[in-house]
Design an enzyme around this catalytic site. Structure first.
Site, PDB file in Angstrom:
ATOM      1  N   THR A  14      -2.825  12.101   3.509  1.00 36.73           N
ATOM      2  CA  THR A  14      -2.238  11.182   2.525  1.00 36.73           C
ATOM      3  C   THR A  14      -3.018  11.326   1.220  1.00 36.73           C
ATOM      4  O   THR A  14      -3.965  12.103   1.139  1.00 36.73           O
ATOM      5  CB  THR A  14      -2.341   9.712   2.998  1.00 36.73           C
ATOM      6  OG1 THR A  14      -3.724   9.353   3.075  1.00 36.73           O
ATOM      7  CG2 THR A  14      -1.685   9.503   4.355  1.00 36.73           C
ATOM      8  N   LEU A  15      -2.626  10.528   0.245  1.00 35.15           N
ATOM      9  CA  LEU A  15      -3.341  10.536  -1.039  1.00 35.15           C
ATOM     10  C   LEU A  15      -4.814  10.203  -0.816  1.00 35.15           C
ATOM     11  O   LEU A  15      -5.701  10.771  -1.452  1.00 35.15           O
ATOM     12  CB  LEU A  15      -2.691   9.520  -1.993  1.00 35.15           C
ATOM     13  CG  LEU A  15      -3.206   9.480  -3.424  1.00 35.15           C
ATOM     14  CD1 LEU A  15      -2.924  10.797  -4.147  1.00 35.15           C
ATOM     15  CD2 LEU A  15      -2.576   8.327  -4.189  1.00 35.15           C
ATOM     16  N   TYR A  49     -17.264   9.904   6.096  1.00 41.43           N
ATOM     17  CA  TYR A  49     -16.466   8.679   5.933  1.00 41.43           C
ATOM     18  C   TYR A  49     -17.322   7.547   5.373  1.00 41.43           C
ATOM     19  O   TYR A  49     -16.832   6.645   4.696  1.00 41.43           O
ATOM     20  CB  TYR A  49     -15.804   8.294   7.251  1.00 41.43           C
ATOM     21  CG  TYR A  49     -14.590   7.402   7.083  1.00 41.43           C
ATOM     22  CD1 TYR A  49     -13.516   7.786   6.291  1.00 41.43           C
ATOM     23  CD2 TYR A  49     -14.523   6.169   7.725  1.00 41.43           C
ATOM     24  CE1 TYR A  49     -12.405   6.969   6.138  1.00 41.43           C
ATOM     25  CE2 TYR A  49     -13.408   5.348   7.587  1.00 41.43           C
ATOM     26  CZ  TYR A  49     -12.363   5.746   6.790  1.00 41.43           C
ATOM     27  OH  TYR A  49     -11.270   4.930   6.645  1.00 41.43           O
ATOM     28  N   ILE A  88      -4.155  -0.817   2.794  1.00 39.83           N
ATOM     29  CA  ILE A  88      -4.871  -0.662   1.526  1.00 39.83           C
ATOM     30  C   ILE A  88      -6.357  -0.442   1.795  1.00 39.83           C
ATOM     31  O   ILE A  88      -6.945  -1.164   2.602  1.00 39.83           O
ATOM     32  CB  ILE A  88      -4.704  -1.956   0.667  1.00 39.83           C
ATOM     33  CG1 ILE A  88      -3.234  -2.127   0.254  1.00 39.83           C
ATOM     34  CG2 ILE A  88      -5.630  -1.926  -0.543  1.00 39.83           C
ATOM     35  CD1 ILE A  88      -2.946  -3.445  -0.431  1.00 39.83           C
ATOM     36  N   GLY A 136       0.762  -1.242   0.000  1.00 43.32           N
ATOM     37  CA  GLY A 136       0.000   0.000   0.000  1.00 43.32           C
ATOM     38  C   GLY A 136       0.791   1.289   0.000  1.00 43.32           C
ATOM     39  O   GLY A 136       0.269   2.327   0.397  1.00 43.32           O
ATOM     40  N   LYS A 193     -14.303  -0.353   7.268  1.00 46.43           N
ATOM     41  CA  LYS A 193     -13.301  -0.442   8.351  1.00 46.43           C
ATOM     42  C   LYS A 193     -13.861  -1.213   9.554  1.00 46.43           C
ATOM     43  O   LYS A 193     -13.109  -1.916  10.238  1.00 46.43           O
ATOM     44  CB  LYS A 193     -12.835   0.954   8.780  1.00 46.43           C
ATOM     45  CG  LYS A 193     -11.986   1.680   7.736  1.00 46.43           C
ATOM     46  CD  LYS A 193     -10.692   0.967   7.391  1.00 46.43           C
ATOM     47  CE  LYS A 193      -9.766   1.842   6.563  1.00 46.43           C
ATOM     48  NZ  LYS A 193      -8.570   1.101   6.078  1.00 46.43           N
ATOM     49  N   VAL A 205      -5.191  -6.436  -4.940  1.00 50.03           N
ATOM     50  CA  VAL A 205      -5.942  -7.175  -3.903  1.00 50.03           C
ATOM     51  C   VAL A 205      -7.397  -7.449  -4.280  1.00 50.03           C
ATOM     52  O   VAL A 205      -8.085  -8.164  -3.565  1.00 50.03           O
ATOM     53  CB  VAL A 205      -5.895  -6.488  -2.511  1.00 50.03           C
ATOM     54  CG1 VAL A 205      -4.487  -6.456  -1.961  1.00 50.03           C
ATOM     55  CG2 VAL A 205      -6.534  -5.114  -2.525  1.00 50.03           C
TER      56      VAL A 205
HETATM   57  C1  1JT Z   1      -9.995   5.743   1.829  1.00 44.82           C
HETATM   58  C2  1JT Z   1     -10.065   7.112   1.598  1.00 44.82           C
HETATM   59  C3  1JT Z   1      -9.636   5.279   3.083  1.00 44.82           C
HETATM   60  C4  1JT Z   1      -9.761   7.991   2.593  1.00 44.82           C
HETATM   61  C5  1JT Z   1      -9.410   7.533   3.848  1.00 44.82           C
HETATM   62  C6  1JT Z   1      -9.356   6.177   4.096  1.00 44.82           C
HETATM   63  N1  1JT Z   1      -8.994   6.020   5.384  1.00 44.82           N
HETATM   64  C7  1JT Z   1      -8.831   7.234   5.934  1.00 44.82           C
HETATM   65  N2  1JT Z   1      -9.076   8.146   5.003  1.00 44.82           N
HETATM   66  C8  1JT Z   1      -8.999   9.575   5.208  1.00 44.82           C
HETATM   67  C9  1JT Z   1     -10.352  10.148   5.516  1.00 44.82           C
HETATM   68  C10 1JT Z   1     -11.319  10.174   4.553  1.00 44.82           C
HETATM   69  C11 1JT Z   1     -12.580  10.684   4.827  1.00 44.82           C
HETATM   70  C12 1JT Z   1     -12.857  11.179   6.066  1.00 44.82           C
HETATM   71  C13 1JT Z   1     -11.889  11.165   7.028  1.00 44.82           C
HETATM   72  C14 1JT Z   1     -10.642  10.634   6.749  1.00 44.82           C
HETATM   73  C15 1JT Z   1     -10.450   7.662   0.268  1.00 44.82           C
HETATM   74  C16 1JT Z   1     -10.392   6.640  -0.833  1.00 44.82           C
HETATM   75  C17 1JT Z   1     -11.012   5.380  -0.401  1.00 44.82           C
HETATM   76  C18 1JT Z   1     -10.257   4.768   0.746  1.00 44.82           C
HETATM   77  O1  1JT Z   1     -14.129  11.665   6.258  1.00 44.82           O
HETATM   78  C19 1JT Z   1     -14.359  12.476   7.319  1.00 44.82           C
HETATM   79  C20 1JT Z   1     -13.649  10.693   3.772  1.00 44.82           C
END
Ligand code: 1JT
Length: 259
Positions: free
Chosen positions: A198-199, A160, A97, A16, A167, A70
């Site tokens: 992050t990305l 989220y 990932i 990842g 998750k 994956v």
């Molecule tokens: C993914 C994304 C998994 C963003 C993620 C993630 N796990 C943490 N983040 C950061 C995040 C994203 C949102 C959020 C808070 C933290 C995006 C691509 C798919 C996998 O909302 C309050 C949306």
């Protein structure tokens, strides 16, 4: 330090790394510094290019770099067969990932499509099951698996949405895998990381507000860094955590304890 951790000559797979901000890159740096052999998997050719550049820039050496998607059982099996043939024994796997369709992170949760829900689950949670299955034959000396989670798994973090459900599924998957693989001395844990830019966080409209709120209210009054997540991942892979499995460990400046 290295003696306590017992990571010298241990073969650890890190999945990842997309770019230098990736949590997986923080994990790789910590593992490498502790003397582990790091094997990388990547999906997109772009990530492979980034990875080669990062390794050069930061003076790390990869034991192997293997393509792995994956979403495909064949790809996972092939990747771990390649890794197993190369290193013989696998001692650790870091699964960092997750993916969901952008439209499922924008609209209301109630509008989540069947396909989008399924895709997030497949990529972000089922993939840990498939990776555990493929790596287990090579974890003959016991080992540790680490997955990355987020507070949205257990609380409603606005926006989220479908990832929170994925998750939650990932965290339950960690417990079921831990219960089953413990008899082979394989520990399975997750890190619930605080928000890091992050990305994956790109394009999340409220992300700046989230970071500000954590800086102002979290017990440690600061945001979490990639290095902090990397070091806890190292601890959870190492001899120091040999009595811990099925656990979700927060690396979030203490934010989760607040009411
Ligand atoms: C993914 C994304 C998994 C963003 C993620 C993630 N796990 C943490 N983040 C950061 C995040 C994203 C949102 C959020 C808070 C933290 C995006 C691509 C798919 C996998 O909302 C309050 C949306």
């Amino acid at each position: 330090m290295e003696d306590i951790l017992q990571m010298k000559n241990k073969n650890v797979v890190v999945m990842g790394v997309a770019n230098k901000r990736s949590l997986a890159w923080g994990v790789a740096k910590s593992l490498y510094q502790a003397g582990a052999n790091v094997i990388f998997t990547y999906r997109k050719e772009r990530s492979f290019t980034k990875l080669e550049k990062l390794l050069k820039e930061d003076g790390l050496e990869a034991k192997a770099i293997v393509q792995c998607d994956v979403n495909s059982d064949e790809s996972i099996q092939q990747a771990f067969t390649t890794i197993g043939e190369k290193v013989g024994v696998i001692h650790g796997v870091c699964h960092s990932i997750a993916f969901a369709h952008a439209e499922d992170l924008k609209g209301g949760f109630v509008d989540t499509s069947r396909e989008g829900f399924s895709f997030a689950q497949d990529t972000s949670a089922y993939s840990l099951v498939a990776v555990a299955k493929a790596s287990q034959p090579y974890m003959t000396e016991g080992g540790a698996m680490i997955a990355m989670s987020y507070l949205g798994a257990e609380r409603v973090v606005q926006g989220y949405n479908v990832m929170g459900v994925a998750k939650a599924s990932l965290e339950a998957t960690v417990r079921y895998l831990a219960a089953e693989l413990g008899q082979h001395s394989i520990r399975v844990n997750a890190i619930s990381a605080g928000a890091v830019r992050t990305l994956a966080a790109k394009g999340v409209p409220s992300f700046n507000e989230i970071l500000h709120k954590i800086e102002e209210t979290s017990p440690l009054r600061k945001n979490v860094t990639q290095e902090e997540v990397g070091d806890m991942s190292l601890a959870m892979m190492s001899h120091l955590s040999r009595g811990v499995t099925g656990e979700i460990v927060y690396v979030d400046s203490g934010y989760n304890i607040l009411g």
